[in-house]
Design an enzyme around this catalytic site. Structure first.
Site, short mmCIF file in Angstrom:
data_model
loop_
_atom_site.label_atom_id
_atom_site.label_comp_id
_atom_site.label_asym_id
_atom_site.label_seq_id
_atom_site.Cartn_x
_atom_site.Cartn_y
_atom_site.Cartn_z
N GLN A 1 38.04 34.18 32.15
CA GLN A 1 37.46 34.40 33.47
C GLN A 1 37.80 33.26 34.42
O GLN A 1 37.51 32.10 34.15
CB GLN A 1 35.94 34.52 33.36
CG GLN A 1 35.28 34.77 34.71
CD GLN A 1 33.83 35.19 34.57
OE1 GLN A 1 32.95 34.38 34.31
NE2 GLN A 1 33.58 36.48 34.71
N HIS B 1 36.92 29.31 34.21
CA HIS B 1 35.49 29.10 34.06
C HIS B 1 34.96 29.46 32.69
O HIS B 1 34.08 28.79 32.16
CB HIS B 1 34.79 29.95 35.13
CG HIS B 1 33.32 29.78 35.18
ND1 HIS B 1 32.72 28.54 35.29
CD2 HIS B 1 32.29 30.67 35.13
CE1 HIS B 1 31.40 28.69 35.33
NE2 HIS B 1 31.12 29.96 35.21
#
Lengths: 250, 604
Positions: free
Chosen positions: B234, B380
């Site tokens: 992500q 992330h």
């Protein structure tokens, strides 16, 4: 790019010396960036403790130009770069190596503070009700990132080494967060007076000045706790009541 | 040969963020001896950085919410590649896990009637994130830490695990070193829980701290466990982009949840330009409707800024590539505009987003109550990780459990914001519970002396090169740049094939990496020992991403820009083949249970 000199305390277990490193500085850099550049290019074994690099974890505490600060939140453009920037480890804790100190005492202190003890739940589903204005006071204390800079600057610990009899501002804030928690039912006042040395604090407010989270440590946490201790143990009228109150054990 | 100190535990938990702490608490509640190893000091793990909140269908703000909606939102967000059993358990159990935090002293923001307040977040149909301003992770880790220290758990701070130890097929311990002295440690344990978090340090722009070098992924892989979904990394749409030294630091989705909007350099609110079909019915038609949504109008639909993270990140990349970005290569995130809508907006922003205010003020010299922020995507979170059983969290290796970010399954192809903190709690608890049960049913096993000797030799090698070899910091930086450039947000076959070739070179260089100095708190040496795990996860991401010849969730292939329905029914698995090479295979997703299928059909 312009260069600046960083004068870093290097050594082990308290023995050491200043070592100057010159490195390039660019816009927006913080002290921790310079330390990382020095580590990557000039001193791979330089010991430094850090984690989030965003002022949220409280790992990279040090003394920069003599002031206790987080290295990750100290921008170089706030420091005079025409003279060396000094970086040294915190003074209130045993030195390990270079910029790293042994802060394990803090973890031992916290274990000795009586934990949170909530009242029975308010609702049948096991939950509680609290008003936002009632939790805000405690939320201020719970912002603490445990960087221990307040412990470092406190003269009771730093200069007088009362680690055995005084828990320091960090844990007075922690205790305030428990004592003023709307749900808590535990009583920590006797411990504060007898074992945790709240009387040692003479409200110089150095801790408040260095707190990177801007917690009003002295005014909002320590002074109210001192007042509670005074009310409990030194209030003459309350004392009178206690004298005439029949003792349970007799 | 060097010596080591032996510690014996029934359950050894590796990692002390939210998942590790929650696992340790649960295991200790089962009356077994628990050891908790953390790479840094207790309470500093990356959980502390989580800002927006913890997702749980408490229905305190909108009574239409329940676990079935949360389940459906999570599956939709994950493009239905999720382990549906985990998605079900997560949605059902998250409310109890959040309420439990309150019983342990957490102080979350309140509704007017005194309950836990919940806020809007991307991909969640109703306001669902319990929070404390924008420092929810700190509140969570401190609550677990302060509760955990009174539970008789032995905490090994600043210790790094280098290798898992096995007795036959079973994991029976771990070998590592303490960072302060460089002394070796041998942990014997009947069950081991990995809770080591993510892999962000494989990339140059990341919100993750130095610890996130894929340790759990690497340790499990080396021990023979399956990793799954590793192509799904992500990229959070909003990281800081300026100044350079803070590039990648997270800007919470909570900014958009509170009404923040994304604009390009022309002032255009570009998120309205591209709304995916899967979300058309749930997205506002006008800015006005979007504002009504964030201010609690139950009839309004969410603004496009609150679409899933994968989509928002790609839209930002598109704007920047088209030359419509901000001066430092991002786009503008504006919360200050709400002054047009509410009185005293500056105080409101400082109250709702205090650490964002602080972060921009101190690090970028930007006042977010009056000026827009510059933001861009940052690495992330990894959806992929150790393949586990949904109920017990045991990996494919007996006695080895995993929870939190290093485990896979819950999030599928893309994680919804807020589902990470709840993941840590729900599956941390389950891992602790089942690891304790396993420990009660099994003996300690035996660890051959050769395993310890071999691990020590490998640990000491970089020091013995006496500075004559590759610089570990430089090698890590090169690896990060390579991964960012070749296996980043926008991928293609040529770049990734090149990456796999490069990784072989990196492995050769990592084998001769050298650290000068002693074993005491030597950051260079520690980096040397982190590199093997980073290389394993980098290769796993690259190979899995090559195998998935489509674009789905967080995985975007410019050479295969559409979803391929024929690839919708499997997860990508990597494991170590008998010859030591990485083997990629496809694992069919089990058919969805009928009642869960009905929920998804009902939610539309």
């Amino acid at each position: 790019m312009p260069k600046a000199t960083f004068r870093i305390w290097r050594g082990e277990r308290g023995d050491g010396a200043w070592v100057d490193f010159e490195t390039e500085v660019s816009e927006g850099m913080v002290v921790l960036d310079a330390v990382h550049d020095i580590q990557a290019e000039q001193a791979a074994d330089l010991a430094v403790r850090w984690n989030c690099k965003a002022g949220k974890c409280g790992s990279c505490s040090a003394e920069i130009n003599g002031m206790p600060r987080l290295m990750c939140m100290t921008r170089l453009d706030t420091l005079p770069l025409d003279e060396p920037v000094t970086i040294e480890p915190m003074k209130a804790f045993p030195h390990v190596r270079d910029l790293v100190t042994d802060v394990s005492w803090n973890y031992e202190v916290k274990k000795r503070i009586k934990p949170f003890k909530p009242r029975p739940p308010d609702a049948a589903d096991g939950t509680w009700r609290m008003a936002q204005e009632d939790v805000e006071r405690v939320q201020e204390f719970r912002k603490c990132i445990e960087c221990f800079l307040c412990q470092d600057v406190c003269h009771v610990l730093r200069d007088h080494h009362k680690h055995d009899s005084f828990i320091g501002p960090r844990f007075l804030v922690h205790t305030a967060g428990l004592e003023m928690h709307p749900l808590d039912t535990e009583d920590r006042l006797a411990d504060l007076k007898e074992k945790q040395g709240i009387g040692y604090c003479n409200i110089t407010k150095c801790c408040t000045k260095v707190c990177p989270e801007h917690i009003t440590i002295t005014d909002n946490a320590i002074i109210p706790l001192k007042e509670r201790v005074v009310d409990e143990f030194y209030d003459p009228i309350a004392k009178l009541f206690r004298i005439f109150r029949p003792k349970k054990t007799e | 040969m060097d010596r080591y100190t032996t510690h014996e535990h029934d359950v050894l938990v590796i990692g002390a963020g939210g998942a590790g702490l929650r696992a340790a608490i649960e295991a200790s509640a089962a009356d077994v001896n628990v050891g908790l190893v953390c790479k840094s000091l207790l309470g500093k793990a990356h959980t502390v950085m989580a800002e927006g909140g913890v997702a749980a269908a408490l229905a305190n703000v909108d009574d239409r919410d329940n676990w079935r909606v949360h389940f459906s939102d999570t599956m939709r967000g994950g493009q239905y590649l999720n382990n549906w059993r985990m998605a079900e358990l997560h949605a059902r159990e998250a409310p109890d896990r959040v309420r439990e935090l309150e019983a342990w002293g957490a102080v979350m923001d309140r509704t007017k009637d005194g309950k836990i307040l919940q806020r809007n977040f991307g991909g969640h149909k109703y306001p669902r994130l319990a929070h404390v301003g924008d420092r929810t992770g700190l509140e969570m880790i401190r609550t677990l830490q302060d509760h955990g220290i009174h539970r008789g758990i032995t905490v090994h701070m600043e210790a790094t695990v280098f290798r898992l130890l096995k007795d036959g097929d079973r994991v029976v311990g771990a070998f590592g070193y303490d960072r302060e002295h460089g002394r070796f440690l041998l942990y014997r344990a009947k069950a081991v829980v990995l809770a080591t978090g993510g892999i962000g340090r494989a990339y140059s722009v990341t919100s993750n701290s130095w610890e996130y070098t894929g340790d759990g992924h690497g340790l499990a892989y080396d021990a023979g466990a399956d990793l799954v979904d590793m192509e799904f990394v992500q990229f959070h749409p909003t990281g800081m982009v300026w100044p350079p030294s803070v590039r990648g630091i997270l800007v919470t989705e909570g900014v958009r949840g509170e009404g923040g909007i994304l604009k390009n350099k022309d002032g255009r609110r570009f998120m309205f330009d591209d709304i995916p079909d899967l979300y058309k019915d749930q997205t506002a038609d006008t800015p006005e409707e979007g504002w009504r949504y964030v201010t609690g109008d139950k009839d309004a639909r969410r603004p496009p800024e609150l679409l899933t993270r994968d989509h928002v990140a790609r839209c930002i990349v598109r704007e920047v590539k088209a030359g419509r970005g901000s001066p430092h290569g991002g786009v503008f995130l504006d919360i200050a505009w709400i002054r047009e809508k509410i009185r005293d907006s500056e105080a409101h922003i400082r109250k709702k987003l205090p650490s964002m205010y602080h972060q921009f003020k101190e690090l970028a010299g930007v006042d977010i109550t009056t000026q827009p922020m510059e933001v861009g995507p940052t690495t992330h979170y990894v959806m992929g990780g150790i393949r586990v059983d949904g109920d017990t969290q045991m990996s494919t290796v007996p006695g080895l459990f995993a929870a939190g970010e290093c485990a896979a399954g819950l999030h599928g192809a893309n994680r919804l914001g807020g589902n990470s903190l709840s993941d840590l709690l729900v599956f941390g608890k389950r891992a602790g519970e089942h690891a304790a049960a396993w420990a009660k049913d099994h003996d300690a096993g035996t660890v051959g002396e050769d395993q310890a000797t071999d691990a020590m030799r490998a640990c000491l090698a970089p020091l013995e090169r006496d500075g004559n070899g590759e610089n570990p910091h430089a090698l890590q930086r090169h690896l990060q740049t390579m991964m960012q450039d070749h296996v980043g947000i926008v991928r293609n076959e040529r770049d990734m094939t090149h990456a796999v070739e490069q990784l072989a070179d990196f492995r050769a260089r990592a084998a001769v990496v050298a650290a000068p100095g002693s074993r005491q708190y030597n950051g260079g040496w520690h980096t040397c020992l982190d590199l093997p795990n980073l290389l394993t996860v980098s290769e796993a991401v690259a190979r899995s991403a090559l195998d998935r010849t489509e674009s789905r969730g967080a995985h975007f292939r410019e050479d295969h820009p559409a979803k391929d329905p024929s690839l919708a029914g499997h997860n990508t698995v990597v494991r170590r083949a008998s010859d030591g090479t990485m083997e990629v295979s496809r694992l069919p997703i089990p058919a969805l249970r009928e009642d869960l299928k009905a929920i998804i059909a009902e939610m539309g």
